[in-house]
Every structure is written in structure tokens, then in C-alpha cells.
Design a protein around this motif. Structure first.
Motif, mmCIF file in Angstrom:
data_model
loop_
_atom_site.group_PDB
_atom_site.id
_atom_site.type_symbol
_atom_site.label_atom_id
_atom_site.label_comp_id
_atom_site.label_asym_id
_atom_site.label_seq_id
_atom_site.Cartn_x
_atom_site.Cartn_y
_atom_site.Cartn_z
ATOM 1 N N LEU A 14 0.827 -1.212 0.000
ATOM 2 C CA LEU A 14 0.000 0.000 0.000
ATOM 3 C C LEU A 14 0.860 1.261 0.000
ATOM 4 C CD1 LEU A 14 -2.803 -1.135 2.447
ATOM 5 C CD2 LEU A 14 -3.085 -0.602 0.016
ATOM 6 N N ARG A 15 1.901 1.268 0.814
ATOM 7 C CA ARG A 15 2.798 2.439 0.856
ATOM 8 C C ARG A 15 3.487 2.660 -0.490
ATOM 9 N NH1 ARG A 15 3.928 0.349 5.851
ATOM 10 N NH2 ARG A 15 5.851 -0.618 5.119
ATOM 11 N N ALA A 16 3.760 1.565 -1.206
ATOM 12 C CA ALA A 16 4.433 1.654 -2.508
ATOM 13 C C ALA A 16 3.450 1.922 -3.640
ATOM 14 C CB ALA A 16 5.215 0.369 -2.773
ATOM 15 N N GLY A 17 2.147 2.031 -3.301
ATOM 16 C CA GLY A 17 1.149 2.310 -4.333
ATOM 17 C C GLY A 17 0.677 1.080 -5.076
ATOM 18 N N ARG A 18 1.005 -0.087 -4.568
ATOM 19 C CA ARG A 18 0.577 -1.342 -5.202
ATOM 20 C C ARG A 18 -0.703 -1.849 -4.536
ATOM 21 N NH1 ARG A 18 6.233 -2.213 -4.342
ATOM 22 N NH2 ARG A 18 5.679 -3.565 -2.603
ATOM 23 N N THR A 19 -1.747 -1.042 -4.639
ATOM 24 C CA THR A 19 -3.008 -1.368 -3.982
ATOM 25 C C THR A 19 -3.602 -2.692 -4.471
ATOM 26 O OG1 THR A 19 -3.382 0.995 -3.719
ATOM 27 C CG2 THR A 19 -5.264 -0.433 -3.348
ATOM 28 N N PRO A 20 -3.619 -2.978 -5.793
ATOM 29 C CA PRO A 20 -4.173 -4.273 -6.226
ATOM 30 C C PRO A 20 -3.409 -5.467 -5.648
ATOM 31 C CG PRO A 20 -3.983 -2.783 -8.098
ATOM 32 C CD PRO A 20 -3.287 -2.125 -6.949
ATOM 33 N N VAL A 21 -2.085 -5.335 -5.498
ATOM 34 C CA VAL A 21 -1.287 -6.417 -4.919
ATOM 35 C C VAL A 21 -1.656 -6.595 -3.447
ATOM 36 C CG1 VAL A 21 1.063 -7.183 -4.372
ATOM 37 C CG2 VAL A 21 0.589 -6.072 -6.565
ATOM 38 N N ALA A 22 -1.784 -5.478 -2.737
ATOM 39 C CA ALA A 22 -2.177 -5.539 -1.323
ATOM 40 C C ALA A 22 -3.559 -6.170 -1.181
ATOM 41 C CB ALA A 22 -2.164 -4.140 -0.713
ATOM 42 N N LEU A 23 -4.466 -5.791 -2.058
ATOM 43 C CA LEU A 23 -5.822 -6.342 -2.024
ATOM 44 C C LEU A 23 -5.790 -7.859 -2.216
ATOM 45 C CD1 LEU A 23 -8.848 -5.583 -1.879
ATOM 46 C CD2 LEU A 23 -8.788 -5.406 -4.358
ATOM 47 N N GLN A 24 -5.035 -8.307 -3.200
ATOM 48 C CA GLN A 24 -4.921 -9.753 -3.463
ATOM 49 C C GLN A 24 -4.287 -10.467 -2.272
ATOM 50 O OE1 GLN A 24 -6.226 -11.227 -6.039
ATOM 51 N NE2 GLN A 24 -5.581 -13.240 -5.378
ATOM 52 N N ARG A 25 -3.264 -9.861 -1.707
ATOM 53 C CA ARG A 25 -2.582 -10.469 -0.567
ATOM 54 C C ARG A 25 -3.551 -10.609 0.621
ATOM 55 N NH1 ARG A 25 2.868 -10.770 -0.170
ATOM 56 N NH2 ARG A 25 3.247 -9.058 -1.618
ATOM 57 N N LEU A 26 -4.331 -9.559 0.876
ATOM 58 C CA LEU A 26 -5.278 -9.581 1.997
ATOM 59 C C LEU A 26 -6.419 -10.553 1.750
ATOM 60 C CD1 LEU A 26 -5.278 -5.779 2.799
ATOM 61 C CD2 LEU A 26 -4.414 -7.606 4.287
ATOM 62 N N ARG A 27 -6.897 -10.636 0.512
ATOM 63 C CA ARG A 27 -7.963 -11.609 0.208
ATOM 64 C C ARG A 27 -7.475 -13.029 0.446
ATOM 65 N NH1 ARG A 27 -12.915 -10.344 -2.881
ATOM 66 N NH2 ARG A 27 -12.936 -12.589 -2.807
ATOM 67 N N GLY A 28 -6.234 -13.296 0.043
ATOM 68 C CA GLY A 28 -5.651 -14.617 0.295
ATOM 69 C C GLY A 28 -5.518 -14.902 1.775
ATOM 70 N N LEU A 29 -5.129 -13.881 2.528
ATOM 71 C CA LEU A 29 -4.983 -14.050 3.968
ATOM 72 C C LEU A 29 -6.326 -14.347 4.624
ATOM 73 C CD1 LEU A 29 -3.230 -13.938 6.495
ATOM 74 C CD2 LEU A 29 -3.577 -11.455 6.526
ATOM 75 N N VAL A 30 -7.366 -13.616 4.242
ATOM 76 C CA VAL A 30 -8.693 -13.860 4.818
ATOM 77 C C VAL A 30 -9.195 -15.248 4.400
ATOM 78 C CG1 VAL A 30 -11.109 -13.124 4.807
ATOM 79 C CG2 VAL A 30 -9.300 -11.444 5.079
ATOM 80 N N GLY A 31 -8.885 -15.660 3.181
ATOM 81 C CA GLY A 31 -9.272 -16.997 2.747
ATOM 82 C C GLY A 31 -8.584 -18.084 3.555
ATOM 83 N N SER A 32 -7.317 -17.847 3.920
ATOM 84 C CA SER A 32 -6.560 -18.822 4.703
ATOM 85 C C SER A 32 -6.894 -18.767 6.188
ATOM 86 C CB SER A 32 -5.056 -18.576 4.543
ATOM 87 O OG SER A 32 -4.671 -18.731 3.209
ATOM 88 N N CYS A 33 -7.190 -17.575 6.664
ATOM 89 C CA CYS A 33 -7.437 -17.363 8.094
ATOM 90 C C CYS A 33 -8.750 -16.603 8.278
ATOM 91 C CB CYS A 33 -6.288 -16.583 8.716
ATOM 92 S SG CYS A 33 -4.677 -17.318 8.481
ATOM 93 N N PRO A 34 -9.884 -17.231 7.988
ATOM 94 C CA PRO A 34 -11.157 -16.496 8.033
ATOM 95 C C PRO A 34 -11.538 -15.979 9.411
ATOM 96 C CG PRO A 34 -11.543 -18.841 7.717
ATOM 97 C CD PRO A 34 -10.059 -18.630 7.622
ATOM 98 N N ALA A 35 -10.966 -16.532 10.468
ATOM 99 C CA ALA A 35 -11.312 -16.088 11.818
ATOM 100 C C ALA A 35 -10.476 -14.901 12.272
ATOM 101 C CB ALA A 35 -11.150 -17.240 12.811
ATOM 102 N N ASP A 36 -9.504 -14.483 11.465
ATOM 103 C CA ASP A 36 -8.658 -13.357 11.846
ATOM 104 C C ASP A 36 -9.375 -12.050 11.522
ATOM 105 O OD1 ASP A 36 -6.642 -11.226 11.704
ATOM 106 O OD2 ASP A 36 -5.247 -12.870 12.106
ATOM 107 N N LEU A 37 -9.912 -11.420 12.541
ATOM 108 C CA LEU A 37 -10.686 -10.199 12.336
ATOM 109 C C LEU A 37 -9.808 -9.017 11.938
ATOM 110 C CD1 LEU A 37 -13.364 -10.423 15.178
ATOM 111 C CD2 LEU A 37 -13.470 -11.243 12.819
ATOM 112 N N THR A 38 -8.546 -9.036 12.293
ATOM 113 C CA THR A 38 -7.634 -7.961 11.892
ATOM 114 C C THR A 38 -7.457 -7.981 10.378
ATOM 115 O OG1 THR A 38 -6.490 -8.104 14.005
ATOM 116 C CG2 THR A 38 -5.332 -6.987 12.212
ATOM 117 N N ALA A 39 -7.283 -9.163 9.806
ATOM 118 C CA ALA A 39 -7.135 -9.284 8.350
ATOM 119 C C ALA A 39 -8.410 -8.840 7.651
ATOM 120 C CB ALA A 39 -6.785 -10.721 7.976
#
Length: 173
Positions: A14-39
Motif C-alpha cells: 500500500l505504501r508503494a502504491g501497489r493497492t491491487p497487490v495488497a488487495l490480493q494479498r489480503l484476500r488470500g490471507l482472509v481466505g486462509s485465516c477467516p477467523a482473523d478479524l484484523t485481516a
């Protein structure tokens, strides 16, 4: 990779302006760890950057403090309780949720889906039910998009094969 490492990488993206990459990374994280409310919360924040209130509401749905307008947008987009249940991407029983608020909201969605289905809805198999609830047009749209992508890939490979054959013939002559 740990949850903390993935969140840190998403922040760096996000700081580097790669918002789509951050979005994909976070979606993968939520998919792997659905109970993580921080993600889930961070994914909602990124969707806010995109101006997507329904998606922000989707991923903030289990939060203690959620935006009522985003929640309403999410519930409007996923008006069918079975589709809403599938959209939350939860796995396992509600008692695994880390907060009482999240457990109550998950139970509420599951109970509404169960009432619609006329039988108990289960988190692990609701995606199949949601496809039926979305209707044949939604299934066809998903299939059409997949087929279009597959056809495009096929054309690309065919073009590369023709280019390779032409190059080989030129070398031989």
C-alpha cells in the motif's frame, strides 16, 4: 508466512502504491485465516480506498464497530441470506469466532439462511447452496467468464505456436 508477515507485506504494498497487490494479498490471507478479524478489517479498509462500500461492509461485517452504510450496502448486494452467508467466507462453527459480536452475527446469518433453505445451513457447504440461490444466470456468468479466459489463453498459445513454427521454418531455409 505468518499473519503478521502478510499484513506487513500488504502495508508495504500500500505504501508503494501497489493497492491491487495488497488487495490480493489480503484476500488470500482472509481466505486462509477467516477467523482473523484484523485481516478482515484491513481488507475492508482497502476496499474503502477503492470506494467499494458493499465489499468494505462484507469484510467488516463481523467487527464490533462497523459502518452502518457499508453494512446496508453489503446486505443489499447479498440480499439472499444464503448468498450472504457464502460471501462472508467463514469456515467452521460460529463458536470459533474470536468475539461475542462476531459469533452473534455469524449465528444470525446462518439462522436466516437455514430458514430460507428449510433445513440447517452449514458454513462448510453453503457455497453450493449460494450458487443455486443466485440462479442460473449467475452460474452462467461465472462459467462464461471462465470460458472466455480459457479461450483467450488458448488463442495466445496458438499464436505462440504459429510464431514458433514460422521462426523454425525461416531458420531451416
Amino acid at each position: 508466512m505468518t499473519v503478521e508477515t502478510t499484513l506487513a507485506r500488504a502495508e508495504a504494498d500500500l505504501r508503494a502504491g501497489r493497492t491491487p497487490v495488497a488487495l490480493q494479498r489480503l484476500r488470500g490471507l482472509v481466505g486462509s485465516c477467516p477467523a482473523d478479524l484484523t485481516a478482515r478489517r484491513r481488507l475492508a479498509e482497502v476496499y474503502r480506498l477503492y470506494g467499494e462500500p458493499a465489499q468494505a461492509g462484507r469484510w467488516a461485517y463481523l467487527d464490533e464497530e462497523r459502518d452502518p452504510a457499508e453494512t446496508a450496502a453489503f446486505e443489499a448486494r447479498y440480499a439472499d441470506p444464503v448468498r450472504r452467508m457464502a460471501a462472508l467466507a467463514w469456515r467452521g462453527p460460529e463458536h470459533r469466532a474470536p468475539t461475542a459480536t462476531a459469533r452473534a452475527r455469524l449465528a444470525e446469518v446462518r439462522e436466516a439462511a437455514s430458514a430460507q433453505l428449510g433445513r440447517p445451513a452449514r458454513w462448510w457447504d453453503v457455497r453450493e447452496e449460494a450458487r443455486g440461490a443466485a440462479g442460473p444466470a449467475a452460474e452462467q456468468d461465472d462459467g462464461t467468464l471462465f470460458c472466455a479466459g480459457f479461450a483467450l489463453l488458448g488463442l495466445l498459445l496458438l499464436g505462440l505456436a504459429v510464431l514458433g513454427a514460422v521462426t523454425a521454418v525461416r531458420w531451416l531455409l
